[in-house]
Design an enzyme around this catalytic site. Structure first.
Site, PDB file in Angstrom:
ATOM      1  CE  LYS A  42     -44.318 -22.518 -21.587  1.00 51.48           C
ATOM      2  NZ  LYS A  42     -43.763 -22.088 -20.273  1.00 51.48           N
ATOM      3  CG  ASP A  59     -32.287 -19.906 -21.507  1.00 52.92           C
ATOM      4  OD1 ASP A  59     -32.387 -18.785 -20.955  1.00 52.92           O
ATOM      5  OD2 ASP A  59     -32.040 -20.949 -20.879  1.00 52.92           O
ATOM      6  CE1 TYR A 152     -40.252  -6.547 -13.154  1.00 57.76           C
ATOM      7  CE2 TYR A 152     -41.185  -4.619 -12.063  1.00 57.76           C
ATOM      8  CZ  TYR A 152     -40.995  -5.369 -13.205  1.00 57.76           C
ATOM      9  OH  TYR A 152     -41.534  -4.948 -14.398  1.00 57.76           O
ATOM     10  CE  LYS A 156     -38.129  -5.335 -15.809  1.00 60.00           C
ATOM     11  NZ  LYS A 156     -37.857  -5.726 -17.222  1.00 60.00           N
ATOM     12  CB  VAL A 185     -48.897  -3.586 -20.494  1.00 60.02           C
ATOM     13  CG1 VAL A 185     -49.285  -4.317 -21.782  1.00 60.02           C
ATOM     14  CG2 VAL A 185     -48.122  -2.315 -20.821  1.00 60.02           C
TER      15      VAL A 185
END
Length: 289
Positions: A42, A59, A152, A156, A185
Site C-alpha cells: 500500500k 504492524d 478518538y 489522542k 490535513v
C-alpha cells in the site's frame, strides 16, 4: 556498511495518507527513509522505489513485528535512528452510549499503547543517535471537535499527555520529542474508516444518517496537503523544536480558542458546528406528533 545519511522511520505510510506526505518530505530533506505499513504494497510505488528508501512491513500492534523492524533498521544504520515518527492511528465515530468497549480499547491500543511500544523498542537506537521522537496526535485531543468522537478524542488526549511526559523523560538521555497537534490535513483517512452502524436501540438512531455523513471528508475542506504537512514537520525537526506544535488547516484558530475561550463559549462554538442536539429535538417533535 551503515548508511551515512540521517535516518527516519515513519509508521503508517500507505499512499494517500499523512505518512506518505511525511515520507516524501523527509526524503527530499536528504534522509534515509524507512517507510512502513502493515501492508507494504500500500506504500506508493514511487516512494518505495526511490533511492535511500527502505519499505518495511510493520504492524504496530505486534511486538514481533516491531522487533523485526528494529533489526532491519539496525542492519542499515549500524544501530542508530535519528528520527522516529509515530504516525499510525485509527479514527472512530460512534455515540459513546453505543460504543463497543472492546472496540474502543483496540483504538486506544493503536493510538496510545502502540506509540509507547515503538518508543520503548527504538529507544536504544534513538539514544545512540541523540535522536528525535515525533508523535502525531490531533487537535481533537485538546478541543472536542468532531461529533461522536469521544473514543478518538480521548485516545489522542492520552497520546498528547503521554508524549509530553515522555519528552521530559527522554530529554536527559539526549532525545528530543515533538508532539504534533494536528488539525486539517487532506488525506484518505476518512475513506478508510468503516462507517458506523447505529443500532436501532440507540438514542441517536433518528440522526444516524447525519452521524455517518461526518465521515464524508468535510472536516478536511480547509486542510493543507499531506506533503505541505510533511514539509512543516521536517522544518521543525531541523530547527530542533520540541513540545507541542500545532499544525494543519485551522490549527491556529483552534489553538487560540483552546487558550482563550471559557468552557461555555467553547461549548457554544462546538454546538454551532455540530448541531445534533437541535436535530434530536426536531426528531422528538416529529415522533410526538
Amino acid at each position: 556498511m551503515a548508511s551515512r545519511l540521517k535516518s527516519v522511520l515513519i509508521t503508517g505510510c500507505s499512499a494517500g495518507g499523512i505518512g506518505g506526505g511525511l515520507a516524501d518530505a523527509f526524503h527530499e530533506a536528504g534522509y534515509h527513509v524507512f517507510a512502513t505499513a502493515r501492508t507494504p504494497s500500500k506504500i506508493s510505488p514511487s516512494l518505495a522505489k526511490a533511492p535511500n528508501v527502505t519499505s518495511l512491513a510493520l504492524d504496530v500492534l505486534s511486538p514481533e513485528s516491531i522487533a523485526a523492524a528494529v533489526e532491519s533498521v539496525t542492519r542499515v544504520t549500524g544501530g542508530k535512528l535519528d528520527v522516529l515518527v509515530n504516525n499510525s492511528g485509527t479514527l472512530m465515530v460512534m455515540p459513546a452510549l453505543d460504543v463497543s468497549i472492546e472496540e474502543g480499547k483496540r483504538h486506544f491500543d493503536t493510538n496510545y499503547w502502540a506509540v509507547l511500544a515503538m518508543v520503548q523498542a527504538f529507544a536504544p537506537l534513538l539514544i545512540k543517535a541523540k535522536g528525535y521522537v515525533v508523535n502525531n496526535t490531533s487537535v481533537s485531543g485538546l478541543v472536542p471537535f468532531g461529533a461522536f468522537g469521544s473514543i478518538y478524542n480521548s485516545s489522542k488526549a492520552a497520546a498528547i499527555l503521554g508524549s509530553e511526559t515522555w519528552r521530559l523523560e527522554l530529554a536527559p538521555l539526549g532525545v528530543r520529542t515533538l508532539t504534533l497537534v494536528t488539525a486539517g490535513v487532506k488525506s484518505n483517512v476518512f475513506s478508510n474508516v468503516k462507517p458506523p452502524i447505529i443500532p436501532k436501540t440507540s438514542y441517536y438512531y433518528g440522526i444516524r444518517d447525519w452521524i455517518v455523513e461526518q465521515l464524508d471528508g468535510r472536516m478536511q475542506k480547509d486542510g493543507i496537503t499531506a506533503k505541505e504537512f510533511g514539509d512543516k514537520v521536517v522544518r521543525q525537526v531541523e530547527k530542533g523544536t520540541t513540545g507541542k506544535y500545532w499544525v494543519g488547516g485551522g490549527a491556529a484558530g483552534a489553538r487560540i480558542a483552546a487558550w482563550l475561550l471559557p468552557d461555555w463559549m467553547m461549548d457554544m462554538l462546538i454546538v454551532s458546528m455540530f448541531p445534533f442536539g437541535k436535530m434530536l429535538q426536531a426528531q422528538s417533535k416529529v415522533k410526538n406528533n
